[in-house]
Design a protein around this motif. Structure first.
Motif, short mmCIF file in Angstrom:
data_model
loop_
_atom_site.label_atom_id
_atom_site.label_comp_id
_atom_site.label_asym_id
_atom_site.label_seq_id
_atom_site.Cartn_x
_atom_site.Cartn_y
_atom_site.Cartn_z
N UNK A 25 39.46 36.28 48.89
CA UNK A 25 38.65 35.39 48.02
C UNK A 25 37.46 36.13 47.42
N UNK A 26 36.87 37.01 48.21
CA UNK A 26 35.73 37.77 47.69
C UNK A 26 36.19 38.75 46.61
N UNK A 27 37.38 39.31 46.83
CA UNK A 27 37.92 40.23 45.83
C UNK A 27 38.17 39.49 44.52
N UNK A 28 38.73 38.28 44.65
CA UNK A 28 38.95 37.49 43.43
C UNK A 28 37.62 37.19 42.75
N UNK A 29 36.61 36.88 43.56
CA UNK A 29 35.31 36.52 42.98
C UNK A 29 34.70 37.70 42.22
N UNK A 30 34.73 38.90 42.82
CA UNK A 30 34.13 40.04 42.10
C UNK A 30 34.90 40.32 40.80
N UNK A 31 36.21 40.12 40.87
CA UNK A 31 37.00 40.34 39.65
C UNK A 31 36.65 39.31 38.57
N UNK A 32 36.45 38.06 39.00
CA UNK A 32 36.01 37.04 38.04
C UNK A 32 34.70 37.44 37.38
N UNK A 33 33.88 38.18 38.12
CA UNK A 33 32.59 38.61 37.57
C UNK A 33 32.73 39.90 36.76
N UNK A 34 33.97 40.35 36.55
CA UNK A 34 34.21 41.53 35.73
C UNK A 34 34.07 42.84 36.48
N UNK A 35 34.09 42.79 37.81
CA UNK A 35 33.95 44.01 38.60
C UNK A 35 35.31 44.47 39.14
N UNK A 36 35.43 45.75 39.50
CA UNK A 36 36.71 46.22 40.06
C UNK A 36 36.97 45.62 41.45
N UNK A 37 38.26 45.55 41.79
CA UNK A 37 38.65 44.88 43.03
C UNK A 37 38.00 45.49 44.28
N UNK A 38 37.78 46.82 44.29
CA UNK A 38 37.24 47.43 45.53
C UNK A 38 35.83 46.93 45.87
N UNK A 39 35.15 46.35 44.90
CA UNK A 39 33.83 45.78 45.21
C UNK A 39 33.96 44.59 46.17
N UNK A 40 35.14 43.97 46.19
CA UNK A 40 35.38 42.85 47.11
C UNK A 40 35.27 43.32 48.55
N UNK A 41 35.84 44.47 48.84
CA UNK A 41 35.78 45.03 50.21
C UNK A 41 34.34 45.38 50.57
#
Ligand code: SF4
Length: 350
Positions: A25-41
């Protein structure tokens, strides 16, 4: 410059804060904010391991993005007050996002750091010996508000929390969905073993079976506090709607369904439920049960007239149960001087 967030925060009780979300869910959230998926981790690690209180704390994020999202609600409370007892137990009053106050206790020993968490703001159960019950009920806690209590204690002690007991303000089975969710987050995301998590209840019809269906490998504790229905009703008004016989049947079912034993909590109140004949009666009620009894000498509160039995009475009660082959121990209270509000909570030496 104020930047509009792509996902709007909801109300304090809404789930749309970051704490409590899974890695996915956090990975999806960072992506929604236009950030790369690894920022979720990265976000996941900072939330659950480092206990980040604001997105602006997360130094691995680019400065410009941190600035954009710095006001997005993570879901952490503020420490409103902290008191430390001579035995090093720390009691916290935590201010939630909507301004309500709950309490949490951190109980350190050499090998363990136990957190006694609240599951509700106040409690509707009105147990006669309990300060929380006297104060009434305001609302249920959301899962992240339960997890936050553990992270707050971890941060304040600068030490990993090893055990969590749901024995603070509130009746956990009245907020079962959020409690189960918090248990899973504490286990999977914070890394606390299932068996080191204890859910404690005074008992509610149908709810024990509901909990059993989740098949959590947690420790399950039931507050008996009396060896018969009449006395139980006096101490726990809600017991009027849930006869002791039915409660014990449901505990049997719980053991059958989960293959886990039940812990019976019994607060010893001088002259009320600590007589030798009451120990005998208790032994008869739970004979043959896959259980363990915790005797908890009462900590007096100003709102109630009960007293703590002397050590002779405590030992006599203990000896009778032992002679009856009941698995039993005495749990002495911690942090009495911190004036923690809940009768259960103050007894939470684990
Ligand atoms: S003892 Fe527990 S269930 Fe009873 S009133 Fe207090 S907080 Fe509620």
């Amino acid at each position: 410059m104020a930047i509009e967030l792509k996902t709007k925060p909801k109300s304090p009780q809404g789930q749309n804060v970051l704490l409590g979300k899974s890695l996915q869910e956090l990975t999806e959230w960072v992506q929604e904010q236009g950030q790369p998926a690894y920022r979720g981790k990265q976000l996941y690690q900072w939330l659950y391991e480092k206990g980040a209180r604001s997105l602006s704390d997360i130094s691995v994020f680019p400065k410009s993005w941190r600035e954009e999202v710095k006001d997005y609600p993570i879901g952490r409370s503020q420490i409103h007050h902290r008191s430390i007892a001579p035995d090093k137990t720390r009691k916290y009053l935590l201010r939630l996002q909507d301004g309500l106050i709950i309490e949490t206790v951190g109980i350190p020993t050499e090998k363990r750091l136990t957190v006694c968490v609240s599951s509700q703001v106040g409690c509707p159960m009105d147990c006669d010996f309990c300060a929380t019950g006297k104060g009434g009920f305001t609302r249920n806690l959301a899962p992240h508000e339960i997890v936050d209590q553990v992270l707050t204690v971890q941060e304040d002690f600068q030490r990993r929390v090893s055990h969590v007991v749901f024995m603070g303000m509130g009746e956990p089975l009245l907020n079962l969905k959020a409690v189960v969710s918090a248990v899973n987050i504490l286990n999977q995301d914070v890394g606390i073993g299932m068996r080191s998590l204890t859910i404690s209840t005074v008992g509610l019809p149908a709810k024990i079976e509901q909990l059993a269906r989740h098949q959590l490998q947690v420790t399950f504790a039931v507050s008996l506090h009396a060896p018969n229905q009449a006395l139980r009703e006096q101490l726990i008004p809600s017991a009027k709607h849930y006869p002791l016989k039915n409660l014990l049947e449901d505990c049997h079912k719980y053991v059958e369904m989960t293959k886990r034993r039940v812990t019976f909590e019994y607060i010893l109140l001088a002259g009320v439920n600590d007589l030798p004949e009451q120990a005998q009666e208790l032994a008869v009620q739970i004979r043959g049960f896959q259980s363990h009894v915790n005797l908890i000498p009462y900590n007096p509160i100003s709102e109630a007239d009960y007293k703590r039995p002397n050590s002779q009475r405590i030992n006599a009660f203990l000896n009778i149960l032992q002679q009856e082959n009941i698995a039993v121990s005495v749990r002495y209270s911690r942090g009495l001087e911190t004036d923690a509000a809940c009768g259960q909570l103050r007894a939470a030496k684990v």
